[in-house]
Design a protein around this motif. Structure first.
Motif, PDB file in Angstrom:
ATOM      1  N   GLU A 111       0.818  -1.217   0.000  1.00  0.00           N
ATOM      2  CA  GLU A 111       0.000   0.000   0.000  1.00  0.00           C
ATOM      3  C   GLU A 111       0.850   1.265   0.000  1.00  0.00           C
ATOM      4  O   GLU A 111       0.360   2.358  -0.307  1.00  0.00           O
ATOM      5  CB  GLU A 111      -0.967  -0.007   1.206  1.00  0.00           C
ATOM      6  N   LYS A 112       2.153   1.121   0.303  1.00  0.00           N
ATOM      7  CA  LYS A 112       3.056   2.288   0.315  1.00  0.00           C
ATOM      8  C   LYS A 112       3.979   2.312  -0.902  1.00  0.00           C
ATOM      9  O   LYS A 112       4.837   3.168  -1.018  1.00  0.00           O
ATOM     10  CB  LYS A 112       3.905   2.277   1.594  1.00  0.00           C
ATOM     11  N   SER A 113       3.811   1.349  -1.814  1.00  0.00           N
ATOM     12  CA  SER A 113       4.734   1.229  -2.957  1.00  0.00           C
ATOM     13  C   SER A 113       3.957   1.185  -4.263  1.00  0.00           C
ATOM     14  O   SER A 113       3.748   0.117  -4.842  1.00  0.00           O
ATOM     15  CB  SER A 113       5.589  -0.030  -2.811  1.00  0.00           C
ATOM     16  N   LYS A 114       3.541   2.345  -4.735  1.00  0.00           N
ATOM     17  CA  LYS A 114       2.691   2.405  -5.925  1.00  0.00           C
ATOM     18  C   LYS A 114       3.413   1.979  -7.207  1.00  0.00           C
ATOM     19  O   LYS A 114       2.765   1.699  -8.211  1.00  0.00           O
ATOM     20  CB  LYS A 114       2.137   3.821  -6.093  1.00  0.00           C
ATOM     21  N   ILE A 115       4.743   1.922  -7.154  1.00  0.00           N
ATOM     22  CA  ILE A 115       5.478   1.581  -8.377  1.00  0.00           C
ATOM     23  C   ILE A 115       5.565   0.077  -8.619  1.00  0.00           C
ATOM     24  O   ILE A 115       5.877  -0.352  -9.727  1.00  0.00           O
ATOM     25  CB  ILE A 115       6.909   2.183  -8.375  1.00  0.00           C
ATOM     26  N   ILE A 116       5.293  -0.738  -7.592  1.00  0.00           N
ATOM     27  CA  ILE A 116       5.449  -2.179  -7.788  1.00  0.00           C
ATOM     28  C   ILE A 116       4.195  -2.771  -8.433  1.00  0.00           C
ATOM     29  O   ILE A 116       3.082  -2.277  -8.236  1.00  0.00           O
ATOM     30  CB  ILE A 116       5.805  -2.918  -6.476  1.00  0.00           C
ATOM     31  N   PRO A 117       4.348  -3.843  -9.215  1.00  0.00           N
ATOM     32  CA  PRO A 117       3.196  -4.424  -9.921  1.00  0.00           C
ATOM     33  C   PRO A 117       2.066  -4.859  -8.988  1.00  0.00           C
ATOM     34  O   PRO A 117       0.890  -4.758  -9.345  1.00  0.00           O
ATOM     35  CB  PRO A 117       3.797  -5.632 -10.652  1.00  0.00           C
ATOM     36  N   HIS A 118       2.413  -5.357  -7.802  1.00  0.00           N
ATOM     37  CA  HIS A 118       1.392  -5.855  -6.868  1.00  0.00           C
ATOM     38  C   HIS A 118       0.364  -4.774  -6.530  1.00  0.00           C
ATOM     39  O   HIS A 118      -0.828  -5.069  -6.379  1.00  0.00           O
ATOM     40  CB  HIS A 118       2.048  -6.354  -5.575  1.00  0.00           C
ATOM     41  N   TYR A 119       0.826  -3.525  -6.397  1.00  0.00           N
ATOM     42  CA  TYR A 119      -0.087  -2.424  -6.076  1.00  0.00           C
ATOM     43  C   TYR A 119      -1.131  -2.270  -7.193  1.00  0.00           C
ATOM     44  O   TYR A 119      -2.330  -2.136  -6.938  1.00  0.00           O
ATOM     45  CB  TYR A 119       0.704  -1.124  -5.915  1.00  0.00           C
ATOM     46  N   LYS A 120      -0.647  -2.316  -8.435  1.00  0.00           N
ATOM     47  CA  LYS A 120      -1.542  -2.146  -9.580  1.00  0.00           C
ATOM     48  C   LYS A 120      -2.502  -3.326  -9.714  1.00  0.00           C
ATOM     49  O   LYS A 120      -3.666  -3.158 -10.103  1.00  0.00           O
ATOM     50  CB  LYS A 120      -0.714  -1.987 -10.862  1.00  0.00           C
ATOM     51  N   ILE A 121      -2.014  -4.525  -9.391  1.00  0.00           N
ATOM     52  CA  ILE A 121      -2.881  -5.712  -9.473  1.00  0.00           C
ATOM     53  C   ILE A 121      -3.966  -5.650  -8.401  1.00  0.00           C
ATOM     54  O   ILE A 121      -5.141  -5.939  -8.674  1.00  0.00           O
ATOM     55  CB  ILE A 121      -2.051  -7.010  -9.346  1.00  0.00           C
ATOM     56  N   GLU A 122      -3.592  -5.260  -7.189  1.00  0.00           N
ATOM     57  CA  GLU A 122      -4.592  -5.093  -6.132  1.00  0.00           C
ATOM     58  C   GLU A 122      -5.672  -4.100  -6.568  1.00  0.00           C
ATOM     59  O   GLU A 122      -6.865  -4.332  -6.366  1.00  0.00           O
ATOM     60  CB  GLU A 122      -3.943  -4.615  -4.834  1.00  0.00           C
ATOM     61  N   LYS A 123      -5.237  -2.984  -7.157  1.00  0.00           N
ATOM     62  CA  LYS A 123      -6.202  -1.957  -7.599  1.00  0.00           C
ATOM     63  C   LYS A 123      -7.138  -2.514  -8.682  1.00  0.00           C
ATOM     64  O   LYS A 123      -8.348  -2.248  -8.671  1.00  0.00           O
ATOM     65  CB  LYS A 123      -5.459  -0.728  -8.108  1.00  0.00           C
ATOM     66  N   LEU A 124      -6.574  -3.298  -9.616  1.00  0.00           N
ATOM     67  CA  LEU A 124      -7.396  -3.925 -10.654  1.00  0.00           C
ATOM     68  C   LEU A 124      -8.491  -4.787 -10.037  1.00  0.00           C
ATOM     69  O   LEU A 124      -9.651  -4.757 -10.467  1.00  0.00           O
ATOM     70  CB  LEU A 124      -6.519  -4.826 -11.541  1.00  0.00           C
ATOM     71  N   ILE A 125      -8.099  -5.560  -9.042  1.00  0.00           N
ATOM     72  CA  ILE A 125      -9.053  -6.477  -8.397  1.00  0.00           C
ATOM     73  C   ILE A 125     -10.132  -5.685  -7.651  1.00  0.00           C
ATOM     74  O   ILE A 125     -11.327  -5.982  -7.759  1.00  0.00           O
ATOM     75  CB  ILE A 125      -8.319  -7.453  -7.449  1.00  0.00           C
ATOM     76  N   ILE A 126      -9.714  -4.663  -6.909  1.00  0.00           N
ATOM     77  CA  ILE A 126     -10.682  -3.832  -6.175  1.00  0.00           C
ATOM     78  C   ILE A 126     -11.657  -3.168  -7.149  1.00  0.00           C
ATOM     79  O   ILE A 126     -12.869  -3.175  -6.945  1.00  0.00           O
ATOM     80  CB  ILE A 126      -9.956  -2.780  -5.316  1.00  0.00           C
ATOM     81  N   ASP A 127     -11.117  -2.599  -8.228  1.00  0.00           N
ATOM     82  CA  ASP A 127     -11.956  -1.908  -9.216  1.00  0.00           C
ATOM     83  C   ASP A 127     -12.926  -2.852  -9.926  1.00  0.00           C
ATOM     84  O   ASP A 127     -13.987  -2.424 -10.400  1.00  0.00           O
ATOM     85  CB  ASP A 127     -11.087  -1.194 -10.258  1.00  0.00           C
ATOM     86  N   SER A 128     -12.574  -4.129  -9.986  1.00  0.00           N
ATOM     87  CA  SER A 128     -13.435  -5.112 -10.666  1.00  0.00           C
ATOM     88  C   SER A 128     -14.692  -5.437  -9.863  1.00  0.00           C
ATOM     89  O   SER A 128     -15.639  -6.006 -10.392  1.00  0.00           O
ATOM     90  CB  SER A 128     -12.658  -6.415 -10.908  1.00  0.00           C
ATOM     91  N   LYS A 129     -14.660  -5.105  -8.565  1.00  0.00           N
ATOM     92  CA  LYS A 129     -15.773  -5.407  -7.641  1.00  0.00           C
ATOM     93  C   LYS A 129     -15.894  -6.897  -7.326  1.00  0.00           C
ATOM     94  O   LYS A 129     -16.872  -7.331  -6.695  1.00  0.00           O
ATOM     95  CB  LYS A 129     -17.123  -4.897  -8.164  1.00  0.00           C
ATOM     96  N   ILE A 130     -14.934  -7.701  -7.762  1.00  0.00           N
ATOM     97  CA  ILE A 130     -14.926  -9.114  -7.370  1.00  0.00           C
ATOM     98  C   ILE A 130     -14.448  -9.190  -5.915  1.00  0.00           C
ATOM     99  O   ILE A 130     -13.418  -8.605  -5.581  1.00  0.00           O
ATOM    100  CB  ILE A 130     -13.994  -9.949  -8.275  1.00  0.00           C
ATOM    101  N   PRO A 131     -15.166  -9.898  -5.047  1.00  0.00           N
ATOM    102  CA  PRO A 131     -14.688 -10.052  -3.672  1.00  0.00           C
ATOM    103  C   PRO A 131     -13.276 -10.642  -3.657  1.00  0.00           C
ATOM    104  O   PRO A 131     -12.935 -11.487  -4.499  1.00  0.00           O
ATOM    105  CB  PRO A 131     -15.705 -11.026  -3.051  1.00  0.00           C
ATOM    106  N   TYR A 132     -12.458 -10.202  -2.707  1.00  0.00           N
ATOM    107  CA  TYR A 132     -11.050 -10.585  -2.713  1.00  0.00           C
ATOM    108  C   TYR A 132     -10.541 -10.858  -1.305  1.00  0.00           C
ATOM    109  O   TYR A 132     -11.154 -10.480  -0.302  1.00  0.00           O
ATOM    110  CB  TYR A 132     -10.206  -9.471  -3.339  1.00  0.00           C
ATOM    111  N   THR A 133      -9.397 -11.516  -1.258  1.00  0.00           N
ATOM    112  CA  THR A 133      -8.557 -11.580  -0.057  1.00  0.00           C
ATOM    113  C   THR A 133      -7.137 -11.317  -0.515  1.00  0.00           C
ATOM    114  O   THR A 133      -6.647 -11.977  -1.437  1.00  0.00           O
ATOM    115  CB  THR A 133      -8.626 -12.963   0.621  1.00  0.00           C
ATOM    116  N   PHE A 134      -6.473 -10.348   0.097  1.00  0.00           N
ATOM    117  CA  PHE A 134      -5.084 -10.057  -0.237  1.00  0.00           C
ATOM    118  C   PHE A 134      -4.166 -10.624   0.852  1.00  0.00           C
ATOM    119  O   PHE A 134      -4.293 -10.285   2.027  1.00  0.00           O
ATOM    120  CB  PHE A 134      -4.856  -8.545  -0.355  1.00  0.00           C
ATOM    121  N   LEU A 135      -3.262 -11.482   0.437  1.00  0.00           N
ATOM    122  CA  LEU A 135      -2.233 -12.007   1.340  1.00  0.00           C
ATOM    123  C   LEU A 135      -0.961 -11.234   1.056  1.00  0.00           C
ATOM    124  O   LEU A 135      -0.484 -11.210  -0.081  1.00  0.00           O
ATOM    125  CB  LEU A 135      -2.022 -13.504   1.097  1.00  0.00           C
TER     126      LEU A 135
END
Length: 289
Positions: A111-135
């Motif tokens: 959540e503090k590293s916007k440049i890493i791919p994981h941040y962008k993937i998390e955002k994609l999932i949140i924006d999709s409205k699909i329920p998620y769990t982030f490990l």
């Protein structure tokens, strides 16, 4: 039975998730997402599961693998960083196919590293409205049996530009147990994020001392400057992109706030997380040859 697709099934984390699922009584229909059906069937022959052809680099495989899939366990292979090219189509296909939940293996501090791919993937999932769990796991102890193994065994050293930065750690086996527990009880983990660590925070100098003590050999920790590190790794034929990832993982924490340890492994699995010393003792043979 609910179909669950495990991506990266033959990798360190994927295999541990599958292994842990074998130890839980569940009614899930587990599918291993693999690139090479025959080769990977052999690798996973000890486990009771089905197979789907799933290749991160081949968008055509997404639709078939995700057909009738209710839960997707998604991770990011280290060599793939183009989120828009590969992960957006995966999430779009999830929406089209009615996937009900995505469990994504992210990284601590995302959540503090916007440049890493994981941040962008998390955002994609949140924006999709699909329920998620982030490990969001800490630094893998298994890096010492993979990425750092050659230096450790052949040069008796840890060679990383990490200075005296403190790192939280986690055993991949603990990630496997956490993941399996969540996958078999998904309704309790909807739209939750979990930082996964053991209870220790160590510098690489401290890790070298613990390794030395338990392996019975002197392991040196050397923290080179970035130019030396880059040139050394290029001489070892390490791909440039992977060197940059190593710098991102090991150098930048020197200038960031110390990561925190959490008790999520214990809370979710009802057992204590593996300590770094335990990991060394249990993997002594691999760490010395």
């Amino acid at each position: 039975m609910a179909k669950v697709l495990i991506t990266g099934a033959t990798g360190n984390v994927g295999t541990e998730v599958i292994k842990s699922l074998q130890n839980i009584d569940h009614k899930l229909d587990i599918y291993a997402g693999v690139r090479n059906s025959n080769e990977d069937r052999i690798k996973l022959s000890a486990y009771k599961l089905n197979f789907s052809i799933f290749d991160f680099t081949d968008v055509k495989t997404y639709k078939t693998a995700l057909t009738d899939c209710e839960v997707l366990f998604l991770l990011r292979p280290p060599q793939i960083s183009e989120v828009e090219k590969y992960f957006k189509p995966i999430i779009d296909t999830c929406k089209e196919n009615g996937v009900k939940h995505v469990v994504f293996l992210s990284v601590q501090g995302v959540e503090k590293s916007k440049i890493i791919p994981h941040y962008k993937i998390e955002k994609l999932i949140i924006d999709s409205k699909i329920p998620y769990t982030f490990l969001r796991p800490a630094y893998f102890m298994q890096n010492f049996t993979t990425t750092l193994h050659n230096d450790l065994v052949n040069r008796k050293r840890i060679y990383l530009p990490a200075g005296n930065a403190k790192f939280t750690l986690v055993d991949v086996r603990d990630i496997g147990v956490v993941s399996a527990t969540i996958l078999t009880n998904i309704s309790e983990h909807i739209n939750k994020s979990y930082d996964l660590t053991c209870k220790e925070k160590l510098t690489f100098g401290e890790m070298a001392k613990i390794l030395s003590s338990n392996l019975g050999t002197d392991i040196q920790y050397i923290s080179p400057n970035l130019i030396s590190f880059f040139l050394t790794k290029r001489r070892e034929t390490t791909p440039t992109m992977f060197i940059l990832v190593m710098i991102l993982l090991h150098y930048f924490p020197r200038f960031q706030k110390e990561p925190v340890t959490t008790n999520w492994v214990e809370k979710i699995t009802n057992r204590q997380p593996t300590t770094f010393e335990q990991f060394i003792i249990e993997n002594k043979k691999t760490l010395t040859e």
